[in-house]
Design a protein around this motif. Structure first.
Motif, PDB file in Angstrom:
ATOM      1  N   GLY A 165     -36.423  27.500  11.940  1.00  0.00           N
ATOM      2  CA  GLY A 165     -36.417  26.057  12.154  1.00  0.00           C
ATOM      3  C   GLY A 165     -36.593  25.259  10.881  1.00  0.00           C
ATOM      4  O   GLY A 165     -36.192  24.084  10.810  1.00  0.00           O
ATOM      5  N   LEU A 166     -37.196  25.855   9.853  1.00  0.00           N
ATOM      6  CA  LEU A 166     -37.450  25.139   8.607  1.00  0.00           C
ATOM      7  C   LEU A 166     -36.310  25.240   7.597  1.00  0.00           C
ATOM      8  O   LEU A 166     -36.284  24.489   6.622  1.00  0.00           O
ATOM      9  N   ILE A 167     -35.384  26.180   7.821  1.00  0.00           N
ATOM     10  CA  ILE A 167     -34.338  26.413   6.806  1.00  0.00           C
ATOM     11  C   ILE A 167     -33.571  25.146   6.490  1.00  0.00           C
ATOM     12  O   ILE A 167     -33.444  24.727   5.326  1.00  0.00           O
ATOM     13  N   PHE A 168     -33.039  24.492   7.517  1.00  0.00           N
ATOM     14  CA  PHE A 168     -32.233  23.298   7.254  1.00  0.00           C
ATOM     15  C   PHE A 168     -33.106  22.099   6.912  1.00  0.00           C
ATOM     16  O   PHE A 168     -32.666  21.198   6.199  1.00  0.00           O
ATOM     17  N   ALA A 169     -34.361  22.110   7.427  1.00  0.00           N
ATOM     18  CA  ALA A 169     -35.254  21.002   7.109  1.00  0.00           C
ATOM     19  C   ALA A 169     -35.634  20.997   5.635  1.00  0.00           C
ATOM     20  O   ALA A 169     -35.771  19.936   5.020  1.00  0.00           O
ATOM     21  N   LEU A 170     -35.790  22.170   5.039  1.00  0.00           N
ATOM     22  CA  LEU A 170     -36.234  22.266   3.650  1.00  0.00           C
ATOM     23  C   LEU A 170     -35.072  22.418   2.661  1.00  0.00           C
ATOM     24  O   LEU A 170     -35.142  21.927   1.534  1.00  0.00           O
ATOM     25  N   ALA A 171     -34.007  23.126   3.088  1.00  0.00           N
ATOM     26  CA  ALA A 171     -32.910  23.410   2.158  1.00  0.00           C
ATOM     27  C   ALA A 171     -31.877  22.300   2.098  1.00  0.00           C
ATOM     28  O   ALA A 171     -31.054  22.260   1.168  1.00  0.00           O
ATOM     29  N   GLY A 172     -31.876  21.412   3.074  1.00  0.00           N
ATOM     30  CA  GLY A 172     -30.940  20.285   3.059  1.00  0.00           C
ATOM     31  C   GLY A 172     -29.498  20.735   3.068  1.00  0.00           C
ATOM     32  O   GLY A 172     -29.079  21.538   3.921  1.00  0.00           O
TER      33      GLY A 172
END
Length: 629
Positions: A165-172
């Motif tokens: 869940g954090l991949i796209f939130a952090l990697a943009g």
């Protein structure tokens, strides 16, 4: 149990690589599935399209379990297991490479095809996952090993959901690249770990593969129903998946509507449940005394319902606040109660499911185990679908709130548990005996795992001190034991039900009931012929002075008919305990000086049954007991 620690398995090659493989597999599955959701937000698809995916994705993932579980069970039975694990983890690399293409091209159809293939790979790995454990663990390690696997699975699922869940939130903008690299790297790591697993022999290398999925599915389901205890353990595990699916699928709505939070609070609630499950799974070994203690199953079932009931009453309606983070929620009135309830549900879920897995493994022939677990996967899939349908119907058609659904789940859990325990009273019997033994004594076995055989017939001989001796021994011996006991002890109220359910064999002297004595000898021989453990108390009666009385010749008659190995055991510390014949004002029952009395059970090396004499066995037991009464 001094010196024993289930975490020591994590330092041994026979267990650690397998543990890493299954944990990485669960972690990667959830990273992948959550990363797809992240991609949908990244692409800015509509809420309607995301809803379609939310309904379609679980169905795509679970479909292979229905179609291919029976075939997977046969492969796991026929092939050397380490080789099969390497093959399935190699498949995962190929599947994640396809998933990486889907992320890089931002193609949802490709990602859904890869999701179906992921379900297929999980289907092939499923029967191996739990059928491997009896091959690499001793009987007294099964509960601890299963506890570690369940703990690893629960935390891996949680961790995978968070990371995915954090991949796209952090990697943009680099989210697709990061997701592609992550899933491939995790698959490669799993394959490397799989190659470190020691060779594991096939359960049935001569098995002929039945390629018809329908007929083989029916065949493995029938196979899982042969033994009543195994059949209902399978039912219990499937019910665990039903409860878990209902609960976890409702947590997002519950966190928003009833707790006043969002995705962060949902993950916090899921973490509480997962940590509770992992903790309960790990505690099973300590509570069971390193045996397959199915007495924990009723404790887990009714504990789950108790905390589900309390969760309903803790927050029955909606809240007026919104957008709370974890810290904000914890400052709300009643939040601590909800935290305890979620932890408690998970804790008792661990108590419920781990002994069921260990029971299936200990009671199923190794040549059928993978197929029985394939049947379990088919049934689990059906219960997961039923859980999803139950959530949709009760909320969309009946208009139930999440707390009302949880209340219904608590009631249903009590009813299902009562049904299982009524048709297989062994679960409730073991719970009562476990509760009595653990409340009154602190057990210290010595030599049990070295000298009591893991499989095959054996006769156990032991000194006879109290009315609780059979329960004490059953609590420290990993395998089920058929006890031979004086018929008057067998007929003690309440205890009679426990002894009868445990298939104890009542016996009498020839003067009292010659026919009963003969039936007892026949039952003993039949049990040994079936490869069971049989325990007798050759003194023929409870000691009246704390000393060991001469062993009677009945043991020689048993060995003359069937010369199986004889394992000497000695009880130490029971003479001053409750239910011995030590003189007191209460006559046959004395008040213990203190609860949780220390009791030792010492085992000696097996003695060849051919030619063994009663005096020889008596000397062995006396030597083990020493000066302790």
């Amino acid at each position: 149990m001094a010196g024993h620690n289930q975490f020591a398995l994590l330092g041994q090659r026979r267990f650690l690589p397998f543990f890493i493989v299954q944990a990485l597999g669960a972690f990667n599955d959830n990273v992948y599935r959550q990363a797809i959701i992240g991609l949908l937000f990244f692409l800015g698809v509509s809420t309607h399209e995301r809803s379609i995916y939310a309904m379609l994705a679980p169905a795509i993932f679970i479909l292979p379990y229905f179609l291919f579980s029976a075939l997977a069970g046969q492969f796991a039975e026929k092939l050397e297991k380490q080789r099969l694990i390497v093959v399935t983890t190699s498949m995962e690399i190929a599947i994640m490479a396809l998933a990486a293409v889907g992320f890089l091209t931002q193609s949802l159809p490709v990602l859904l095809v890869a999701l179906f293939c992921t379900g297929l790979q999980s289907t092939l790995f499923g029967p191996v996952k739990y059928s491997v454990l009896p091959s690499i663990l001793k009987p007294d390690e099964l509960t601890g090993g299963n506890g570690l696997v369940e703990m690893g699975t629960s935390l891996s699922i949680l961790g995978g959901m968070i990371v995915g869940g954090l991949i796209f939130a952090l990697a943009g903008s680099q989210g697709p690249v990061v997701a592609a690299v992550a899933v491939i790297a995790l698959a490669v790591a799993g394959n490397v770990a799989a190659r470190l697993i020691p060779r594991l022999d096939a359960g049935a290398p001569a098995l002929k593969i039945n390629w018809n999925p329908l007929s083989e599915s029916l065949a493995v389901l029938r196979m899982a129903r042969r033994q009543k205890a195994v059949r209902n353990a399978v039912l219990g595990v499937s019910w665990f998946w039903f409860v878990g699916t209902v609960l976890t699928s409702q947590l997002p709505t519950y966190a928003e509507v009833n707790l006043g939070g969002g995705s962060t609070l949902y993950l916090f609630a899921l973490a509480l449940f997962s940590v509770g499950t992992g903790t309960g799974s790990l505690l099973c070994e300590k509570l069971s005394g390193r045996t397959v203690e199915i007495g924990l199953v009723p404790l887990g079932a009714f504990g789950m319902s108790a905390f589900l009931f309390d969760l309903y009453f803790a927050r029955t309606g909606t809240v007026t606040v919104s957008g709370l983070d974890v810290a904000g929620f914890l400052h709300q009135p009643g939040s601590v109660r909800i935290v305890i309830d979620l932890l408690g549900i998970g804790l008792f879920t661990g108590f419920f499911v781990v002994p069921l897995f260990a029971l299936i493994q200990s009671r199923t022939p190794k040549s059928e185990m993978s197929r029985v677990f394939a049947a379990l996967n088919i049934q689990n899939s059906g219960f997961i679908v039923l859980a999803a349908l139950a959530g949709l119907l009760t909320q969309n058609l009946l208009g139930w709130s999440v707390p009302q659904l949880l209340l219904a789940l608590a009631i249903a859990n009590v009813l299902v548990a009562a049904y299982i325990f009524s048709i297989v009273p062994e679960f409730l019997m073991r719970f009562l005996s476990w509760l009595m033994v653990r409340a009154l004594y602190r057990l210290h076995p010595a030599g049990i795992e070295r000298h009591v055989p893991d499989e095959g017939a054996a006769l156990i001989v032991c000194n006879h001190v109290s009315f609780m001796d059979a329960l004490i021994l059953s609590a420290v011996i990993p395998r089920p034991v058929r006890f031979v006991m004086y018929y008057r002890i067998f007929e003690i109220p309440v205890m009679r039900w426990i002894f009868r359910t445990a298939k104890a064999i009542p016996i009498a002297s020839p003067k009292e009931d010659a026919a009963l004595m003969q039936r007892a000898f026949d039952a003993i021989d039949a049990a040994l012929a079936e490869g069971e453990l049989v325990c007798i108390f050759p003194e023929g009666a409870l000691t009246r002075d704390g000393a060991i009385a001469p062993f009677r010749s009945g043991v020689e008659k048993i060995l003359a008919r069937r010369p199986v190995p004889v394992v000497p055991l000695a009880l130490k510390g029971m003479w001053s305990s409750m239910w011995s014949r030590r003189d007191t004002r209460l006559g046959r029952m004395r008040v213990p000086r203190r609860f949780r009395a220390r009791v030792e059970v010492a085992a000696g090396p097996p003695i060849a049954g051919a030619g063994a004499r009663a005096a020889q066995l008596e000397d062995a037991v006396r030597g083990l007991r020493g000066d302790s009464a």
